[in-house]
Design a protein around this motif. Structure first.
Motif, PDB file in Angstrom:
ATOM      1  N   GLY A  34      24.941  60.372  51.727  1.00 43.78           N
ATOM      2  CA  GLY A  34      23.964  61.086  50.921  1.00 43.78           C
ATOM      3  C   GLY A  34      24.030  60.752  49.441  1.00 43.78           C
ATOM      4  N   TYR A  35      24.874  59.784  49.093  1.00 43.77           N
ATOM      5  CA  TYR A  35      25.036  59.338  47.705  1.00 43.77           C
ATOM      6  C   TYR A  35      24.888  57.825  47.650  1.00 43.77           C
ATOM      7  CZ  TYR A  35      27.427  63.817  46.804  1.00 43.77           C
ATOM      8  OH  TYR A  35      27.754  65.142  46.674  1.00 43.77           O
ATOM      9  N   ARG A  36      24.575  57.298  46.452  1.00 41.03           N
ATOM     10  CA  ARG A  36      24.689  55.857  46.221  1.00 41.03           C
ATOM     11  C   ARG A  36      26.176  55.557  46.042  1.00 41.03           C
ATOM     12  NH1 ARG A  36      20.658  57.241  42.266  1.00 41.03           N
ATOM     13  NH2 ARG A  36      22.405  57.275  40.834  1.00 41.03           N
ATOM     14  N   HIS A  37      26.603  54.426  46.554  1.00 39.90           N
ATOM     15  CA  HIS A  37      28.009  54.029  46.433  1.00 39.90           C
ATOM     16  C   HIS A  37      28.132  52.823  45.515  1.00 39.90           C
ATOM     17  CE1 HIS A  37      28.956  55.900  50.640  1.00 39.90           C
ATOM     18  NE2 HIS A  37      28.616  56.797  49.731  1.00 39.90           N
ATOM     19  N   LEU A  38      29.185  52.819  44.728  1.00 40.24           N
ATOM     20  CA  LEU A  38      29.512  51.686  43.859  1.00 40.24           C
ATOM     21  C   LEU A  38      30.948  51.300  44.144  1.00 40.24           C
ATOM     22  CD1 LEU A  38      29.069  49.797  41.360  1.00 40.24           C
ATOM     23  CD2 LEU A  38      29.937  51.698  39.979  1.00 40.24           C
ATOM     24  N   HIS A  39      31.182  50.017  44.345  1.00 38.92           N
ATOM     25  CA  HIS A  39      32.536  49.505  44.525  1.00 38.92           C
ATOM     26  C   HIS A  39      32.586  48.141  43.852  1.00 38.92           C
ATOM     27  CE1 HIS A  39      36.107  48.227  47.136  1.00 38.92           C
ATOM     28  NE2 HIS A  39      36.513  49.163  46.318  1.00 38.92           N
ATOM     29  N   HIS A  40      33.244  48.104  42.701  1.00 36.05           N
ATOM     30  CA  HIS A  40      33.341  46.847  41.951  1.00 36.05           C
ATOM     31  C   HIS A  40      34.810  46.572  41.673  1.00 36.05           C
ATOM     32  CE1 HIS A  40      32.442  43.615  39.229  1.00 36.05           C
ATOM     33  NE2 HIS A  40      33.167  44.196  38.302  1.00 36.05           N
ATOM     34  N   ARG A  41      35.269  45.386  42.090  1.00 37.73           N
ATOM     35  CA  ARG A  41      36.668  44.984  41.890  1.00 37.73           C
ATOM     36  C   ARG A  41      36.672  43.640  41.187  1.00 37.73           C
ATOM     37  NH1 ARG A  41      39.494  45.581  47.018  1.00 37.73           N
ATOM     38  NH2 ARG A  41      39.917  47.643  46.231  1.00 37.73           N
ATOM     39  N   VAL A  42      37.557  43.518  40.177  1.00 38.07           N
ATOM     40  CA  VAL A  42      37.661  42.269  39.428  1.00 38.07           C
ATOM     41  C   VAL A  42      39.122  42.005  39.069  1.00 38.07           C
ATOM     42  CG1 VAL A  42      37.189  43.409  37.208  1.00 38.07           C
ATOM     43  CG2 VAL A  42      36.733  40.976  37.456  1.00 38.07           C
ATOM     44  N   ARG A  43      39.507  40.750  39.162  1.00 37.10           N
ATOM     45  CA  ARG A  43      40.853  40.341  38.751  1.00 37.10           C
ATOM     46  C   ARG A  43      40.877  40.279  37.233  1.00 37.10           C
ATOM     47  NH1 ARG A  43      43.840  34.956  38.590  1.00 37.10           N
ATOM     48  NH2 ARG A  43      46.004  35.623  38.818  1.00 37.10           N
ATOM     49  N   ILE A  44      41.875  40.918  36.629  1.00 40.68           N
ATOM     50  CA  ILE A  44      41.934  40.936  35.164  1.00 40.68           C
ATOM     51  C   ILE A  44      43.116  40.183  34.588  1.00 40.68           C
ATOM     52  CG2 ILE A  44      40.595  43.044  34.911  1.00 40.68           C
ATOM     53  CD1 ILE A  44      43.341  44.433  34.382  1.00 40.68           C
ATOM     54  N   GLY A  45      43.996  39.692  35.437  1.00 36.94           N
ATOM     55  CA  GLY A  45      45.134  38.934  34.911  1.00 36.94           C
ATOM     56  C   GLY A  45      46.259  38.885  35.911  1.00 36.94           C
ATOM     57  N   ARG A  46      47.457  38.669  35.343  1.00 38.35           N
ATOM     58  CA  ARG A  46      48.628  38.440  36.178  1.00 38.35           C
ATOM     59  C   ARG A  46      49.866  39.007  35.507  1.00 38.35           C
ATOM     60  NH1 ARG A  46      49.036  35.741  40.305  1.00 38.35           N
ATOM     61  NH2 ARG A  46      51.037  35.000  41.013  1.00 38.35           N
ATOM     62  N   GLY A  47      50.696  39.685  36.295  1.00 43.02           N
ATOM     63  CA  GLY A  47      52.011  40.110  35.840  1.00 43.02           C
ATOM     64  C   GLY A  47      52.098  41.566  35.399  1.00 43.02           C
ATOM     65  N   ARG A  48      53.331  42.027  35.334  1.00 45.71           N
ATOM     66  CA  ARG A  48      53.617  43.427  35.003  1.00 45.71           C
ATOM     67  C   ARG A  48      53.136  43.790  33.606  1.00 45.71           C
ATOM     68  NH1 ARG A  48      54.866  47.743  37.521  1.00 45.71           N
ATOM     69  NH2 ARG A  48      55.651  46.486  39.206  1.00 45.71           N
ATOM     70  N   THR A  49      53.239  42.902  32.638  1.00 43.19           N
ATOM     71  CA  THR A  49      52.804  43.207  31.271  1.00 43.19           C
ATOM     72  C   THR A  49      51.301  43.479  31.238  1.00 43.19           C
ATOM     73  OG1 THR A  49      54.597  41.872  30.359  1.00 43.19           O
ATOM     74  CG2 THR A  49      52.749  42.357  28.894  1.00 43.19           C
ATOM     75  N   VAL A  50      50.536  42.661  31.927  1.00 47.46           N
ATOM     76  CA  VAL A  50      49.083  42.864  32.001  1.00 47.46           C
ATOM     77  C   VAL A  50      48.787  44.185  32.710  1.00 47.46           C
ATOM     78  CG1 VAL A  50      46.955  42.000  33.078  1.00 47.46           C
ATOM     79  CG2 VAL A  50      48.458  40.438  31.839  1.00 47.46           C
ATOM     80  N   PHE A  51      49.483  44.445  33.815  1.00 44.66           N
ATOM     81  CA  PHE A  51      49.290  45.685  34.555  1.00 44.66           C
ATOM     82  C   PHE A  51      49.553  46.903  33.668  1.00 44.66           C
ATOM     83  CE2 PHE A  51      51.541  49.093  36.858  1.00 44.66           C
ATOM     84  CZ  PHE A  51      50.488  49.586  37.612  1.00 44.66           C
TER      85      PHE A  51
END
Length: 183
Positions: A34-51
């Motif tokens: 009963g709703y519009r759904h949005l699901h967007h996933r993107v890679r933003i980098g690598r490693g614990r510091t980025v996380f």
């Protein structure tokens, strides 16, 4: 201080009156019908510091502010029950959207939160923002939401609203990538 463990969705009667019934659905799924759904996933980098940089940007409102939204929040970081007013747009066309944080995750390899709409928001539903560090070291940002129009002008905008929501999710991903890279 920010919570060390994931926090559950609050009981809407104790923390405010949400404008939808399925409080917390972005955490466990499935997204309600009963709703519009949005699901967007993107890679933003690598490693614990980025996380860690990305997780901090998401949960301290820096991401949204850097993407051009005005944020008025009852806490310097996301925590269940925090009232948040998100405003976007130029001058007299600025739209304000009252929300409340529904759940948070401050985990070893996952950091994020969801907020739900309160009365007066142009839409009705919930949106989550999650940063994940995967076993291969890649860092991913996911925006997941369900919504439907709650005001006459969002109903009038019709099919344009999902396009704008996806565009904003993509903009958040690009902005977070830049922040996490030290920008």
């Amino acid at each position: 201080m920010k919570p060390a463990q994931p926090r559950p969705a609050p009981d809407s009667s104790a923390f405010g009156v949400f404008s939808y019934r399925e409080v917390g659905a972005t955490r466990l799924g499935p997204l309600p019908e009963g709703y519009r759904h949005l699901h967007h996933r993107v890679r933003i980098g690598r490693g614990r510091t980025v996380f860690e940089a990305a997780g901090a940007a998401v949960t301290t409102w820096r991401l949204h502010r850097s993407a051009g939204a005005r944020i008025l929040a009852g806490s310097p970081w996301a925590e269940p029950g925090t009232d948040v007013k998100v405003s976007v747009g130029p001058g007299p066309l600025r739209l304000s959207a009252p929300c409340q944080v529904v759940w948070t995750a401050y985990e070893k390899d996952r950091t994020g939160f969801a907020y739900g709409t309160l009365p007066g928001h142009p839409e009705c539903g919930e949106e989550s923002f999650m940063v994940e560090l995967r076993e291969d070291g890649s860092v991913w940002f996911t925006v997941m939401a369900f919504s439907r129009p709650a005001r006459w002008y969002s109903r009038l905008a019709g099919p344009l609203v999902p396009v704008l929501q996806l565009g904003y999710a993509k903009w958040l991903g690009r902005t977070l990538r830049r922040i996490a890279a030290g920008g």
